[in-house]
Write a protein that holds these residues in place. Structure first.
Motif, PDB file in Angstrom:
ATOM      1  N   LEU A 185       0.574  -2.961  -4.743  1.00 10.49           N
ATOM      2  CA  LEU A 185      -0.809  -3.302  -5.090  1.00 10.49           C
ATOM      3  C   LEU A 185      -1.646  -3.564  -3.836  1.00 10.49           C
ATOM      4  N   SER A 186      -1.060  -4.217  -2.858  1.00  4.81           N
ATOM      5  CA  SER A 186      -1.776  -4.466  -1.604  1.00  4.81           C
ATOM      6  C   SER A 186      -2.169  -3.156  -0.937  1.00  4.81           C
ATOM      7  N   TYR A 187      -1.241  -2.225  -0.914  1.00  6.01           N
ATOM      8  CA  TYR A 187      -1.515  -0.912  -0.309  1.00  6.01           C
ATOM      9  C   TYR A 187      -2.682  -0.218  -1.013  1.00  6.01           C
ATOM     10  N   LYS A 231      -6.574   3.391  -2.399  1.00  6.76           N
ATOM     11  CA  LYS A 231      -5.879   4.635  -2.716  1.00  6.76           C
ATOM     12  C   LYS A 231      -5.922   4.941  -4.212  1.00  6.76           C
ATOM     13  N   ILE A 232      -5.751   6.203  -4.540  1.00  8.49           N
ATOM     14  CA  ILE A 232      -5.695   6.785  -5.892  1.00  8.49           C
ATOM     15  C   ILE A 232      -6.705   6.157  -6.868  1.00  8.49           C
ATOM     16  N   GLY A 233      -7.920   6.043  -6.405  1.00  9.20           N
ATOM     17  CA  GLY A 233      -9.000   5.598  -7.276  1.00  9.20           C
ATOM     18  C   GLY A 233      -9.271   4.111  -7.284  1.00  9.20           C
ATOM     19  N   PHE A 234      -8.413   3.309  -6.637  1.00 12.78           N
ATOM     20  CA  PHE A 234      -8.663   1.866  -6.553  1.00 12.78           C
ATOM     21  C   PHE A 234      -9.767   1.599  -5.521  1.00 12.78           C
ATOM     22  N   PRO A 235     -10.546   0.530  -5.709  1.00 17.04           N
ATOM     23  CA  PRO A 235     -11.579   0.205  -4.719  1.00 17.04           C
ATOM     24  C   PRO A 235     -10.956  -0.242  -3.404  1.00 17.04           C
ATOM     25  N   GLN A 236     -11.585   0.111  -2.290  1.00 20.27           N
ATOM     26  CA  GLN A 236     -11.097  -0.331  -0.980  1.00 20.27           C
ATOM     27  C   GLN A 236     -11.630  -1.742  -0.722  1.00 20.27           C
ATOM     28  N   LEU A 237     -10.767  -2.736  -0.898  1.00 22.40           N
ATOM     29  CA  LEU A 237     -11.168  -4.136  -0.744  1.00 22.40           C
ATOM     30  C   LEU A 237     -10.877  -4.673   0.650  1.00 22.40           C
ATOM     31  N   GLY A 238     -10.194  -3.888   1.489  1.00 27.66           N
ATOM     32  CA  GLY A 238      -9.877  -4.364   2.830  1.00 27.66           C
ATOM     33  C   GLY A 238      -9.082  -5.655   2.783  1.00 27.66           C
ATOM     34  N   LEU A 239      -9.510  -6.631   3.571  1.00 24.33           N
ATOM     35  CA  LEU A 239      -8.829  -7.918   3.634  1.00 24.33           C
ATOM     36  C   LEU A 239      -8.744  -8.584   2.259  1.00 24.33           C
ATOM     37  N   GLY A 240      -9.771  -8.423   1.431  1.00 25.56           N
ATOM     38  CA  GLY A 240      -9.771  -9.020   0.099  1.00 25.56           C
ATOM     39  C   GLY A 240      -8.682  -8.485  -0.810  1.00 25.56           C
ATOM     40  N   GLY A 241      -8.220  -7.265  -0.559  1.00 25.84           N
ATOM     41  CA  GLY A 241      -7.175  -6.670  -1.375  1.00 25.84           C
ATOM     42  C   GLY A 241      -5.866  -7.430  -1.318  1.00 25.84           C
ATOM     43  N   ILE A 242      -5.639  -8.144  -0.213  1.00 24.31           N
ATOM     44  CA  ILE A 242      -4.392  -8.908  -0.062  1.00 24.31           C
ATOM     45  C   ILE A 242      -4.303  -9.984  -1.130  1.00 24.31           C
ATOM     46  N   ASN A 243      -5.356 -10.787  -1.270  1.00 21.88           N
ATOM     47  CA  ASN A 243      -5.327 -11.869  -2.255  1.00 21.88           C
ATOM     48  C   ASN A 243      -5.556 -11.380  -3.680  1.00 21.88           C
ATOM     49  N   CYS A 244      -6.208 -10.253  -3.840  1.00 20.31           N
ATOM     50  CA  CYS A 244      -6.359  -9.681  -5.177  1.00 20.31           C
ATOM     51  C   CYS A 244      -4.985  -9.288  -5.721  1.00 20.31           C
ATOM     52  N   ALA A 245      -4.167  -8.653  -4.883  1.00 19.93           N
ATOM     53  CA  ALA A 245      -2.807  -8.287  -5.285  1.00 19.93           C
ATOM     54  C   ALA A 245      -1.972  -9.530  -5.581  1.00 19.93           C
ATOM     55  N   SER A 246      -2.112 -10.550  -4.757  1.00 27.60           N
ATOM     56  CA  SER A 246      -1.354 -11.786  -4.972  1.00 27.60           C
ATOM     57  C   SER A 246      -1.750 -12.465  -6.272  1.00 27.60           C
ATOM     58  N   LEU A 247      -3.039 -12.435  -6.591  1.00 31.35           N
ATOM     59  CA  LEU A 247      -3.516 -13.038  -7.846  1.00 31.35           C
ATOM     60  C   LEU A 247      -2.855 -12.391  -9.060  1.00 31.35           C
ATOM     61  N   ILE A 248      -2.796 -11.083  -9.060  1.00 30.57           N
ATOM     62  CA  ILE A 248      -2.196 -10.368 -10.189  1.00 30.57           C
ATOM     63  C   ILE A 248      -0.710 -10.704 -10.330  1.00 30.57           C
TER      64      ILE A 248
END
Length: 460
Positions: free
Chosen positions: A182-184, A190-207
């Motif tokens: 999910l972090s990747y 990738k593959i249609g997910f929004p590019q969240l950059g640094l924010g993607g790290i905690n978004c993946a952790s939340l899920i």
């Protein structure tokens, strides 16, 4: 016939085996918890030096804030371990956990408010606005993840206190591929997910952390070995006395750990005044330092619980051997990091950024110097953590808190500022000056440990 010396050596090696057996699942769980973050930063590095620099101010700020609330839950493991040491079938064990969950729910509200407004703090401390902008989504998703992190912390401490730390480890192993994947996808878009950059790290952790929380509650409620403690039974037995007792034991731990992290965060802010290269180099070095710190914290948590159990059994000899075993283990692990820092610094840097890139020359020089300083820092920090956890297991959390805060805030930070700015030593001497505070705190805590041990009256 065995001599007293042979018996002592035998007891020591038995203690080493016991501490390793008990702490290894906790250490592995700590590493697995931080591994997604390490992998995510490695992924984030693909987006460039600015993203790494933003992470260098965002991650210590974030972990400092959440640790204010998280670290106090070490008290749950100590209280549960103490009850377990006295009576393995104690009904009070479940009561400690239920009151801890109540405290977790109460604590998440102020934590969310702080995290949603932390960008103003970073700007006030003079951090570059474009880096703060990059960090904003990271704090947004982290704010809502704190709910699950606090509950998981209480449940994991319960599992460790009753001798089942492997459950948290198994959950981390199962969910690790999911959080990294999910972090990747979310960091890079990738593959249609929004590019969240640094924010993607905690978004993946939340899920993922929300899933882990549900699984942990299910296991604790239905597992045969957990049923006797009736963790989720009614009546809940929520009492002011239990909550106050947890807070009294937990707040010094929370203040110490978060206070120390706050000092490190302040150091990161000072480094930020030297530019992006210093921040990015600090982030790269910090990735490896974090691995050691998580090992040290996992080991220290195990030591604290085992010491607490020995204290409940009034066994001073077991307390001594547990502390000595912890020191031996952390010293052995330290040697591995020394070899890596001195033997392969360029390879360690290349895992994140190309050291041969023409724009990375200053960054590489900073990173190599930071690794040399980290080699000194980790030695004393490891000793300090093990002895501090031993004192916590002996129900002495307040003085170690004061020593830790004094060492880093009254000695480390002033030395860092003087070395870096007043004497124009730059980022390298700034980091070295901060390490002086850690060295003083380690020596100070060792003196406290010897004094407490000499004054403790327990059976042997």
């Amino acid at each position: 016939m065995n001599t007293p010396t042979d018996t002592t050596k035998h007891s020591f090696w038995n203690a080493v085996k016991k501490v390793l057996f008990f702490s290894t699942p906790i250490i592995c769980n700590s590493l697995l918890n931080i591994l997604p973050s390490l992998a995510s930063i490695w992924i984030l590095a693909r987006l460039g030096k600015d993203q790494l620099a933003a992470a260098a101010i965002a991650t210590p700020t974030y972990y400092t804030i959440i640790t204010v609330f998280l670290a106090g839950f070490y008290a749950v493991g100590i209280k549960v371990g103490h009850c377990f040491g006295k009576d393995k079938n104690s009904n009070e064990i479940g009561q400690w956990v239920r009151n801890a969950i109540l405290l977790a729910l109460l604590a998440c509200m102020p934590a969310i408010i702080i995290l949603l407004n932390v960008d103003h703090l970073l700007l006030w401390f003079g951090q570059q606005p474009h880096l703060v902008k990059i960090a904003e989504p990271f704090f947004f998703f982290g704010a809502f993840n704190i709910i699950f992190m606090l509950i998981n912390s209480a449940l994991n401490q319960y599992l460790s206190g009753i001798g089942h730390p492997k459950i948290a480890l198994i959950l981390s192993v199962i969910t690790l591929p999911l959080v990294v994947a999910l972090s990747y996808l979310l960091v890079l878009g990738k593959i249609g997910f929004p590019q969240l950059g640094l924010g993607g790290i905690n978004c993946a952790s939340l899920i993922v952390d929300s899933i882990v929380t549900v699984c942990a509650i299910f296991i604790i409620h239905f597992a045969k070995w957990s049923k006797p403690y009736r963790v989720f039974s009614k009546p809940l037995g929520l009492t002011k006395e239990h909550c106050v007792s947890l807070v009294k034991l937990g707040w010094p731990i929370s203040v110490q750990v978060s206070g120390e992290l706050a000092a490190m965060t302040a150091t990161a802010y000072l480094l930020g005044l030297f530019g992006v290269s210093a921040l990015a180099a600090a982030q790269i070095t910090g990735q490896y330092v974090m691995v050691f710190v998580m090992i040290s914290m996992g080991l220290s948590s195990g030591v604290a619980i085992l010491v607490s159990q020995a204290h409940g059994q009034k066994n001073l000899l077991a307390v001594k051997h547990t502390a000595d075993a912890g020191m031996f283990i952390i010293g052995t692990i330290y040697i591995i990091f020394i070899v890596a820092f001195f033997g392969f610094p360029t390879k360690l840097i290349d895992l994140y950024l190309n050291s041969q890139h023409p724009h990375h020359g200053q960054l590489v020089r900073y990173a190599k110097d930071f690794m040399m300083i980290a080699a000194l820092y980790l030695l004393f920090d490891g000793i300090r953590n093990v002895l501090t956890s031993t004192l916590r297991g002996l129900q002495d959390p307040v003085v170690p808190m004061k020593i830790g805060i004094a060492g880093l805030w009254l000695i480390g930070l002033p030395c860092a500022y003087l070395a870096g700015f007043v004497f124009h030593g730059g980022p390298v001497l700034l980091r070295l000056g901060f390490t002086v505070g850690v060295i003083v705190a380690a020596i100070w805590i060792a003196i406290r440990y010897k004094r407490i041990l000499n004054n403790t009256q327990l059976g042997e």
